[in-house]
Scaffold this motif. Structure first.
Motif, short mmCIF file in Angstrom:
data_model
loop_
_atom_site.label_atom_id
_atom_site.label_comp_id
_atom_site.label_asym_id
_atom_site.label_seq_id
_atom_site.Cartn_x
_atom_site.Cartn_y
_atom_site.Cartn_z
N LYS A 73 0.82 -1.22 0.00
CA LYS A 73 0.00 0.00 0.00
C LYS A 73 0.86 1.27 0.00
N ARG A 74 2.10 1.17 -0.51
CA ARG A 74 2.92 2.38 -0.58
C ARG A 74 2.71 3.08 -1.93
N TYR A 75 1.49 3.54 -2.12
CA TYR A 75 1.13 4.16 -3.40
C TYR A 75 1.96 5.41 -3.67
N ASP A 76 2.24 6.15 -2.58
CA ASP A 76 3.03 7.37 -2.74
C ASP A 76 4.40 7.07 -3.34
N VAL A 77 5.03 5.98 -2.83
CA VAL A 77 6.36 5.62 -3.33
C VAL A 77 6.28 5.22 -4.81
N VAL A 78 5.26 4.42 -5.15
CA VAL A 78 5.09 3.99 -6.54
C VAL A 78 4.99 5.22 -7.45
N ILE A 79 4.19 6.18 -7.04
CA ILE A 79 3.97 7.36 -7.87
C ILE A 79 5.28 8.14 -8.05
N SER A 80 6.04 8.26 -6.95
CA SER A 80 7.27 9.05 -7.11
C SER A 80 8.31 8.29 -7.95
N LEU A 81 8.38 6.96 -7.79
CA LEU A 81 9.31 6.19 -8.62
C LEU A 81 8.92 6.27 -10.10
N SER A 82 7.62 6.25 -10.35
CA SER A 82 7.19 6.27 -11.75
C SER A 82 7.50 7.64 -12.39
N THR A 111 2.16 -0.97 -16.53
CA THR A 111 2.57 0.08 -15.59
C THR A 111 1.51 1.19 -15.53
N PHE A 112 0.88 1.45 -16.68
CA PHE A 112 -0.22 2.43 -16.65
C PHE A 112 -1.30 1.95 -15.68
N ASN A 113 -1.61 0.67 -15.77
CA ASN A 113 -2.64 0.13 -14.87
C ASN A 113 -2.23 0.24 -13.40
N VAL A 114 -0.97 -0.08 -13.12
CA VAL A 114 -0.49 0.00 -11.74
C VAL A 114 -0.63 1.44 -11.24
N LEU A 115 -0.25 2.40 -12.08
CA LEU A 115 -0.29 3.80 -11.68
C LEU A 115 -1.72 4.30 -11.48
N ILE A 116 -2.58 3.93 -12.43
CA ILE A 116 -3.99 4.35 -12.31
C ILE A 116 -4.57 3.78 -11.02
N ASN A 117 -4.23 2.54 -10.76
CA ASN A 117 -4.68 1.91 -9.52
C ASN A 117 -4.18 2.67 -8.29
N CYS A 118 -2.92 3.11 -8.34
CA CYS A 118 -2.36 3.86 -7.20
C CYS A 118 -3.08 5.18 -7.00
N PHE A 119 -3.26 5.93 -8.08
CA PHE A 119 -3.95 7.21 -7.94
C PHE A 119 -5.36 6.99 -7.39
N CYS A 120 -6.04 5.96 -7.89
CA CYS A 120 -7.40 5.70 -7.42
C CYS A 120 -7.40 5.31 -5.95
N SER A 121 -6.39 4.50 -5.54
CA SER A 121 -6.38 4.04 -4.17
C SER A 121 -6.04 5.15 -3.20
N CYS A 122 -5.34 6.19 -3.68
CA CYS A 122 -5.14 7.31 -2.75
C CYS A 122 -6.08 8.46 -3.10
N TYR A 123 -7.24 8.06 -3.58
CA TYR A 123 -8.37 8.99 -3.74
C TYR A 123 -8.14 10.11 -4.75
N GLN A 124 -7.22 9.90 -5.70
CA GLN A 124 -6.99 10.96 -6.68
C GLN A 124 -7.50 10.53 -8.05
N VAL A 125 -8.83 10.42 -8.14
CA VAL A 125 -9.44 9.91 -9.37
C VAL A 125 -9.14 10.83 -10.54
N SER A 126 -9.09 12.15 -10.28
CA SER A 126 -8.91 13.07 -11.41
C SER A 126 -7.54 12.85 -12.05
N LEU A 127 -6.52 12.59 -11.20
CA LEU A 127 -5.19 12.32 -11.76
C LEU A 127 -5.19 11.00 -12.53
N ALA A 128 -5.94 10.03 -12.00
CA ALA A 128 -6.05 8.74 -12.68
C ALA A 128 -6.71 8.93 -14.05
N LEU A 129 -7.72 9.79 -14.09
CA LEU A 129 -8.42 10.04 -15.36
C LEU A 129 -7.50 10.73 -16.37
N SER A 130 -6.65 11.64 -15.87
CA SER A 130 -5.77 12.31 -16.82
C SER A 130 -4.73 11.33 -17.35
#
Length: 523
Positions: free
Chosen positions: A83-92, A106-125
């Motif tokens: 559940k270290r979504y923040d780390v995944v996002i910064s590494l990506s 990797t796109f899927n992993v990232l979209i999943n991370c943004f969604c899991s930390c409640y940032q749907v708008s970033l996931a959509l972009s």
DNA sequence: TTAGGGTTAG
């Protein structure tokens, strides 16, 4: 109706005993690059310390040529599991800077991370970006986004998103629909879930409901007391040859237990065994909980033993269920024995376990043991402190509570209205009403909004000393905070009748027993 | 990449 559901369930479940079981798909071994194996081998270390993953990442980006994108994906996935979504996002982001290109995975992993930390708008972009690059979102991509909407309680947006995607011709799998249905059920909107489900059936959407769909719905319906609908769905499910599994059964067992129908729950349990569906740790925990709820803690304890004999080993939750049962039955010593046993077995107690025991010791009047257990905690939370403060005050240790409260105020811990009310109550009980009033007045400075219970507690204190000026001031505050006077009733603007009834009761008690005219005149 | 179990204060 519950009894009927139990019987229906048994009959129906019996009928589907011989339904063909789907063969499990074979899992393939992952491809083997050096880094890939390295990432897998170090996943244990990563579990202990995500910094190891960052170190590994650094080594990977410093080697030439770069390891394959699959190796990076494996690394990122291990962090997602932590559940270290923040780390995944910064590494990506680093990968992007270095020109390491994303693939669909990797796109899927990232979209999943943004969604899991409640940032749907970033996931959509990100979805927009991948579409531009010519990637087709797959079921996982869309499923993650639906999950993102649902996590933020934006279920209607999830529904329209799915509709759009279907219109655009993208394949939406049953998983996305299940997420929506489950989200509706979890927020107690089983009606909505059911009509959404019926809508799918009516519109002939090309997905077939599966055991997850039905299990969510059955549980959701039971939770809101819609037993006959639950039974109808169960029968539907079986007619369509979808076999209920251990999760379906456990959901039913839990629903019965929560409604005090332990007998029916036990019958279902026996049925499971007859049908060779092995009850698991969740099934047992529900049954143990049910027995505890009926003050049958010895039977719960027997069930705990039975579970072990059947090869199902208790985890933290099962232990905690029974520990709580013992505490409620005023047998905190037995709870403590179990607590020691679980540590010996290498299970790490959670904050929940500690909180339960501390509460148990305070209720038994054993302040020393409560403090002893508290001192063993690594990371007490605000609940722990509220229990500690309340327990100390209730056991004649207001001074100790005040010291702890002062330390808390200086600490990083964010205090809530319950913390303040607890200590205000303690102060008033110890005759320090003026001090309590001072604290109450400072709440706005602390950014904490008093609620009905806080007002009621403060009012009781002021009434007990007949502090008329302060009562006047408190009354003005109440008006300002949305508590309004309506004839003889105090009402909350949001219409929470139960709570306001408590206030009225409290006020009347105070006014009658202590003869505070001001309190009477408020009503 | 969807479904199940525990505590909770004033």
């Amino acid at each position: 109706m519950q009894r009927w559901l139990a019987t229906t369930a048994k009959r129906l479940l019996h009928r589907c005993n011989n339904l063909p079981q789907k063969a499990k798909p074979r899992t393939h071994l992952p491809s083997s690059s050096f880094y890939h194996r390295w990432a897998r081998a170090s996943s244990t270390a990563i579990k202990r310390n995500p910094n190891d993953a960052i170190e590994l990442f650094d080594k990977m980006v410093n080697s030439r040529p770069y390891p394959s994108i699959i190796s990076f994906t494996k690394l990122l996935t291990s962090l997602v599991k932590l559940k270290r979504y923040d780390v995944v996002i910064s590494l990506s982001k680093k990968m992007e800077t270095l020109g390491i290109r994303n693939d669909l995975y990797t796109f899927n992993v990232l979209i999943n991370c943004f969604c899991s930390c409640y940032q749907v708008s970033l996931a959509l972009s990100l979805l927009g970006k991948m579409l531009k690059l010519g990637f087709e979102p797959d079921k996982v991509t869309l499923g993650s986004l639906v999950n993102g909407f649902c996590l933020k309680n934006r279920v209607s947006e999830a529904v329209s998103f799915v509709k759009k995607m279907v219109e655009f011709g993208y394949g939406v799998d049953i998983v996305a629909y299940n997420t929506i249905i489950d989200s509706m059920c979890k927020s107690k909107r089983a009606d909505e879930a059911l009509s959404f489900f019926n809508g799918l059936e009516r519109e002939g959407v090309s997905v077939r409901p599966n055991v997850v769909t039905y299990t969510s719905l059955v549980k959701g319906l039971c939770n809101v007391g819609r037993w006959s609908d639950a039974a109808r769905l169960l029968s539907d499910m079986i007619k369509r040859e979808i076999s209920p599994n251990v999760v379906t059964y456990s959901a039913l067992v839990d629903a019965f237990v929560k409604n005090g129908k332990v007998l029916e729950a036990k019958e279902l349990y026996e049925e499971m065994i007859r049908m060779s569906i092995e009850p698991d740790i969740v099934t047992y925990s529900s049954l143990i909980n049910g027995l505890c709820m009926q003050d049958r803690v010895d039977e719960a304890s027997e069930m705990f033993g039975l579970m072990v004999r059947r090869g199902c080993f208790p985890d933290v939750v099962s232990y905690n269920t029974l520990i709580n049962g013992f505490c409620k039955a005023k047998r905190v010593e037995d709870g403590m024995r179990l607590f020691r046993e679980m540590s010996q077995r290498g299970l790490v107690s959670s904050t929940v376990t500690y909180n339960t025991l501390i509460q148990g010791f305070f209720e038994a009047g054993d302040v020393d043991m409560a403090q002893e257990v508290f001192s063993q905690m690594d990371s007490p939370d605000i609940w722990t402190y509220n229990i500690m403060l309340g327990g100390l005050c209730d056991n004649g240790e207001v001074e100790k509570a005040l010291v702890m409260f002062e330390d808390l105020q200086k600490s990083e811990m964010e205090l809530d209205i319950v913390t303040y009310t607890t200590i205000i109550h303690g102060m008033c009980k110890a005759g320090k009403v003026e001090e309590a009033w001072g604290l109450f007045c400072s709440l706005s400075v602390e950014g904490v909004k008093p609620d009905v219970v806080a007002y009621s507690t403060m009012l009781s204190g002021l009434c007990s000393k007949g502090l008329h000026c302060e009562i006047d001031a408190l009354y003005l505050k109440m008006q300002g905070d949305g508590l309004v006077l309506n004839g003889r009733k105090l009402c909350l603007r949001d219409g929470d009748i139960t709570v306001s009834a408590e206030v009225i009761k409290e006020l009347l008690t105070r006014a009658t027993s202590e003869g505070c005219e001001k309190a009477v005149s408020l009503l």
